[in-house]
Design a protein around this motif. Sequence first.
Motif, PDB file in Angstrom:
ATOM      1  N   ASP A 117       0.844  -1.185   0.000  1.00 47.86           N
ATOM      2  CA  ASP A 117       0.000   0.000   0.000  1.00 47.86           C
ATOM      3  C   ASP A 117       0.890   1.250   0.000  1.00 47.86           C
ATOM      4  N   PRO A 118       0.812   2.073  -1.053  1.00 47.96           N
ATOM      5  CA  PRO A 118       1.671   3.261  -1.118  1.00 47.96           C
ATOM      6  C   PRO A 118       1.331   4.305  -0.057  1.00 47.96           C
ATOM      7  N   GLN A 119       0.212   4.147   0.619  1.00 46.77           N
ATOM      8  CA  GLN A 119      -0.193   5.096   1.652  1.00 46.77           C
ATOM      9  C   GLN A 119       0.486   4.818   2.999  1.00 46.77           C
ATOM     10  N   ILE A 120       1.175   3.703   3.123  1.00 44.94           N
ATOM     11  CA  ILE A 120       1.820   3.357   4.388  1.00 44.94           C
ATOM     12  C   ILE A 120       3.124   4.132   4.509  1.00 44.94           C
ATOM     13  N   ASP A 121       3.226   4.959   5.535  1.00 44.43           N
ATOM     14  CA  ASP A 121       4.407   5.787   5.766  1.00 44.43           C
ATOM     15  C   ASP A 121       5.451   4.974   6.530  1.00 44.43           C
ATOM     16  N   ILE A 122       6.635   4.867   5.936  1.00 38.80           N
ATOM     17  CA  ILE A 122       7.694   4.099   6.599  1.00 38.80           C
ATOM     18  C   ILE A 122       8.634   4.994   7.407  1.00 38.80           C
ATOM     19  N   HIS A 123       8.366   6.304   7.438  1.00 36.08           N
ATOM     20  CA  HIS A 123       9.142   7.244   8.253  1.00 36.08           C
ATOM     21  C   HIS A 123      10.648   7.096   8.007  1.00 36.08           C
ATOM     22  N   TRP A 124      11.046   7.090   6.744  1.00 36.43           N
ATOM     23  CA  TRP A 124      12.459   6.892   6.379  1.00 36.43           C
ATOM     24  C   TRP A 124      13.270   8.101   6.818  1.00 36.43           C
ATOM     25  N   PRO A 125      14.278   7.899   7.674  1.00 33.45           N
ATOM     26  CA  PRO A 125      15.089   9.030   8.145  1.00 33.45           C
ATOM     27  C   PRO A 125      15.888   9.673   7.002  1.00 33.45           C
ATOM     28  N   ASP A 126      15.933  10.986   6.981  1.00 34.65           N
ATOM     29  CA  ASP A 126      16.671  11.716   5.948  1.00 34.65           C
ATOM     30  C   ASP A 126      18.164  11.390   5.964  1.00 34.65           C
ATOM     31  N   SER A 127      18.675  11.023   7.115  1.00 32.94           N
ATOM     32  CA  SER A 127      20.111  10.762   7.254  1.00 32.94           C
ATOM     33  C   SER A 127      20.526   9.390   6.726  1.00 32.94           C
ATOM     34  N   PHE A 128      19.563   8.539   6.379  1.00 35.35           N
ATOM     35  CA  PHE A 128      19.908   7.180   5.943  1.00 35.35           C
ATOM     36  C   PHE A 128      20.554   7.192   4.561  1.00 35.35           C
ATOM     37  N   THR A 129      21.540   6.334   4.414  1.00 41.84           N
ATOM     38  CA  THR A 129      22.347   6.230   3.198  1.00 41.84           C
ATOM     39  C   THR A 129      22.106   4.875   2.536  1.00 41.84           C
ATOM     40  N   ILE A 130      22.831   4.607   1.471  1.00 46.13           N
ATOM     41  CA  ILE A 130      22.744   3.298   0.817  1.00 46.13           C
ATOM     42  C   ILE A 130      23.154   2.188   1.789  1.00 46.13           C
ATOM     43  N   ALA A 131      24.066   2.482   2.691  1.00 43.86           N
ATOM     44  CA  ALA A 131      24.467   1.499   3.705  1.00 43.86           C
ATOM     45  C   ALA A 131      23.277   1.129   4.590  1.00 43.86           C
ATOM     46  N   HIS A 132      22.482   2.108   4.956  1.00 45.98           N
ATOM     47  CA  HIS A 132      21.291   1.854   5.765  1.00 45.98           C
ATOM     48  C   HIS A 132      20.266   1.028   4.980  1.00 45.98           C
ATOM     49  N   CYS A 133      20.138   1.333   3.688  1.00 48.84           N
ATOM     50  CA  CYS A 133      19.231   0.556   2.836  1.00 48.84           C
ATOM     51  C   CYS A 133      19.618  -0.916   2.854  1.00 48.84           C
ATOM     52  N   LEU A 134      20.895  -1.185   2.624  1.00 49.67           N
ATOM     53  CA  LEU A 134      21.353  -2.577   2.639  1.00 49.67           C
ATOM     54  C   LEU A 134      21.171  -3.201   4.013  1.00 49.67           C
ATOM     55  N   GLY A 135      21.487  -2.460   5.058  1.00 50.07           N
ATOM     56  CA  GLY A 135      21.321  -2.981   6.410  1.00 50.07           C
ATOM     57  C   GLY A 135      19.871  -3.355   6.691  1.00 50.07           C
ATOM     58  N   CYS A 136      18.945  -2.505   6.275  1.00 49.50           N
ATOM     59  CA  CYS A 136      17.513  -2.809   6.459  1.00 49.50           C
ATOM     60  C   CYS A 136      17.110  -4.043   5.667  1.00 49.50           C
ATOM     61  N   LEU A 137      17.605  -4.140   4.455  1.00 52.32           N
ATOM     62  CA  LEU A 137      17.290  -5.301   3.620  1.00 52.32           C
ATOM     63  C   LEU A 137      17.850  -6.580   4.235  1.00 52.32           C
ATOM     64  N   TYR A 138      19.101  -6.558   4.636  1.00 57.07           N
ATOM     65  CA  TYR A 138      19.729  -7.745   5.238  1.00 57.07           C
ATOM     66  C   TYR A 138      19.023  -8.124   6.543  1.00 57.07           C
ATOM     67  N   LEU A 139      18.728  -7.125   7.363  1.00 59.93           N
ATOM     68  CA  LEU A 139      18.066  -7.399   8.644  1.00 59.93           C
ATOM     69  C   LEU A 139      16.668  -7.977   8.434  1.00 59.93           C
ATOM     70  N   THR A 140      15.958  -7.470   7.453  1.00 62.21           N
ATOM     71  CA  THR A 140      14.622  -7.995   7.162  1.00 62.21           C
ATOM     72  C   THR A 140      14.707  -9.463   6.763  1.00 62.21           C
ATOM     73  N   PHE A 141      15.669  -9.791   5.915  1.00 58.38           N
ATOM     74  CA  PHE A 141      15.832 -11.189   5.512  1.00 58.38           C
ATOM     75  C   PHE A 141      16.190 -12.065   6.699  1.00 58.38           C
ATOM     76  N   ALA A 142      17.056 -11.574   7.553  1.00 57.60           N
ATOM     77  CA  ALA A 142      17.517 -12.389   8.677  1.00 57.60           C
ATOM     78  C   ALA A 142      16.450 -12.573   9.750  1.00 57.60           C
ATOM     79  N   ALA A 143      15.732 -11.532  10.065  1.00 53.22           N
ATOM     80  CA  ALA A 143      14.870 -11.572  11.241  1.00 53.22           C
ATOM     81  C   ALA A 143      13.384 -11.663  10.957  1.00 53.22           C
ATOM     82  N   HIS A 144      12.927 -11.057   9.895  1.00 50.11           N
ATOM     83  CA  HIS A 144      11.476 -10.982   9.715  1.00 50.11           C
ATOM     84  C   HIS A 144      10.879 -12.268   9.159  1.00 50.11           C
ATOM     85  N   ALA A 145      11.521 -12.854   8.182  1.00 50.81           N
ATOM     86  CA  ALA A 145      10.927 -14.011   7.500  1.00 50.81           C
ATOM     87  C   ALA A 145      10.660 -15.169   8.466  1.00 50.81           C
TER      88      ALA A 145
END
Length: 129
Positions: A3-31
């Motif tokens: 749903d494009p209406q869901i706000d993920i509150h992405w911090p302005d300070s986040f970089t590509i490193a944060h993107c990868l970290g979120c992706l890796y963490l989601t794979f490791a912990a959420h599934a």
Amino acid sequence: MTDPQIDIHWPDSFTIAHCLGCLYLTFAAHADEELSADETAVIQEKLGGWPFVEDLDETMCEVTEYWEGLTQAQTFTMLETVTSFLKSAADVEHLRAMYADLESVARADGRVVEEEVQWLEMIREDWGL
């Protein structure tokens, strides 16, 4: 599709490193709803191997704090947002390396659950790999 209406509150300070970290963490912990010591070690190894990660500990702390505050719906929206951003920001060689990292993270706890397989397939297709 999320749903494009869901706000993920992405911090302005986040970089590509944060993107990868979120992706890796989601794979490791959420599934599989667990974050093992083996998964944490693989995330740190893979994320720390990228030259744009300036401070691994700080990045991991920021990513973990952000990730833990997401609802399930926000997690799925974040996953879609991050994979789309990475597709636009990285060349095919880097996307392949990121995908290989995701496979390693998924296998880190000794099992790959069906949701991880589905996410890997979705990302592989989205990234054109």
